[in-house]
Design a protein around this motif. Structure first.
Motif, PDB file in Angstrom:
ATOM      1  N   TYR A  50      -3.624   0.690   2.513  1.00  0.00           N
ATOM      2  CA  TYR A  50      -2.997   1.729   1.695  1.00  0.00           C
ATOM      3  C   TYR A  50      -3.721   3.063   1.860  1.00  0.00           C
ATOM      4  N   ASP A  51      -2.942   4.120   2.004  1.00  0.00           N
ATOM      5  CA  ASP A  51      -3.517   5.463   2.085  1.00  0.00           C
ATOM      6  C   ASP A  51      -2.522   6.452   1.484  1.00  0.00           C
ATOM      7  N   TYR A  52      -3.028   7.397   0.699  1.00  0.00           N
ATOM      8  CA  TYR A  52      -2.203   8.434   0.088  1.00  0.00           C
ATOM      9  C   TYR A  52      -2.969   9.743   0.158  1.00  0.00           C
ATOM     10  N   THR A  65       1.558  12.309   1.987  1.00  0.00           N
ATOM     11  CA  THR A  65       1.821  11.204   2.906  1.00  0.00           C
ATOM     12  C   THR A  65       1.350   9.920   2.241  1.00  0.00           C
ATOM     13  N   GLU A  66       2.093   8.861   2.498  1.00  0.00           N
ATOM     14  CA  GLU A  66       1.731   7.551   1.955  1.00  0.00           C
ATOM     15  C   GLU A  66       1.942   6.508   3.043  1.00  0.00           C
ATOM     16  N   TYR A  67       0.990   5.600   3.149  1.00  0.00           N
ATOM     17  CA  TYR A  67       1.036   4.524   4.144  1.00  0.00           C
ATOM     18  C   TYR A  67       0.773   3.212   3.415  1.00  0.00           C
ATOM     19  N   ALA A  69       0.682  -0.912   4.331  1.00  0.00           N
ATOM     20  CA  ALA A  69       0.783  -2.008   5.300  1.00  0.00           C
ATOM     21  C   ALA A  69       1.455  -3.200   4.623  1.00  0.00           C
ATOM     22  N   ALA A  75       4.529  -1.654   8.652  1.00  0.00           N
ATOM     23  CA  ALA A  75       4.043  -0.700   7.655  1.00  0.00           C
ATOM     24  C   ALA A  75       5.180   0.213   7.214  1.00  0.00           C
ATOM     25  N   SER A  77       5.733   4.106   5.767  1.00  0.00           N
ATOM     26  CA  SER A  77       5.063   5.383   5.562  1.00  0.00           C
ATOM     27  C   SER A  77       6.110   6.432   5.227  1.00  0.00           C
ATOM     28  N   ASN A  78       5.672   7.450   4.511  1.00  0.00           N
ATOM     29  CA  ASN A  78       6.577   8.551   4.218  1.00  0.00           C
ATOM     30  C   ASN A  78       5.821   9.857   4.141  1.00  0.00           C
TER      31      ASN A  78
END
Length: 126
Positions: A50-52, A65-67, A69, A75, A77-78
Motif C-alpha cells: 500500500y502506498d498513498y 496517487t494510491e497503490y 497490491a 495491483a 492504482s489511481n
C-alpha cells in the motif's frame, strides 16, 4: 481646537496602521502554511502492498496517487488530480471529479502533515 485635530489625526493614523499590519500578518501566515505544504507527502504507513501520496505544486493544483497490491499478484492504482488551497488551519482539496475535502491540518514537531479528513495516519514529506 487645533490640539483636537492633531489628536484625531493621530488616532486615525494609528487605527489605519493597525488594520494594515494585521492584514499583512494574515497574508504572511497563509503564505507560510502554503509554502510548508509544497512538495510530495507520503503516508507514513506505506509498504510494498500500500502506498498513498499527495503532490502539491505552486500553481495551486496537484494530485494524489494510491497503490494497492492484491493477493493474486495484481495491483490497483489511481491518480486523482485536484486544486488546493489552505488557510492557517484548513486544507481544501477540490478534486477534478467534483468531490471536495476540507480538513483541518497541522504540521507537527516531527515535520509530519496531519490532516484528519485524509485519515488518522501522518504524512512524511519526501
Amino acid at each position: 481646537m487645533k490640539p483636537y485635530k492633531s489628536l484625531k489625526a493621530t488616532i486615525l493614523f494609528l487605527a489605519i496602521t493597525t488594520l494594515l499590519s494585521c492584514n499583512n500578518d494574515e497574508k504572511n501566515n497563509n503564505a507560510d502554511s502554503t509554502k510548508s505544504l509544497l512538495g510530495v507527502w507520503q503516508r507514513s504507513d506505506f509498504s510494498e502492498e500500500y502506498d498513498y501520496k499527495l503532490y502539491f505544486n505552486t500553481e495551486g493544483n496537484g494530485y494524489s496517487t494510491e497503490y494497492i497490491a492484491q493477493p493474486d499478484g495484481t495491483a490497483i492504482s489511481n491518480l486523482r488530480p485536484f486544486s488546493w488551497s489552505s488557510s492557517e488551519t484548513t486544507l481544501t482539496l477540490d478534486y477534478d471529479d467534483g468531490a471536495t475535502d476540507a480538513t483541518p491540518f497541522t504540521i507537527n514537531a516531527a515535520g509530519q502533515l496531519l490532516a484528519s479528513g485524509l485519515g488518522n495516519v501522518p504524512f512524511n514529506k519526501l
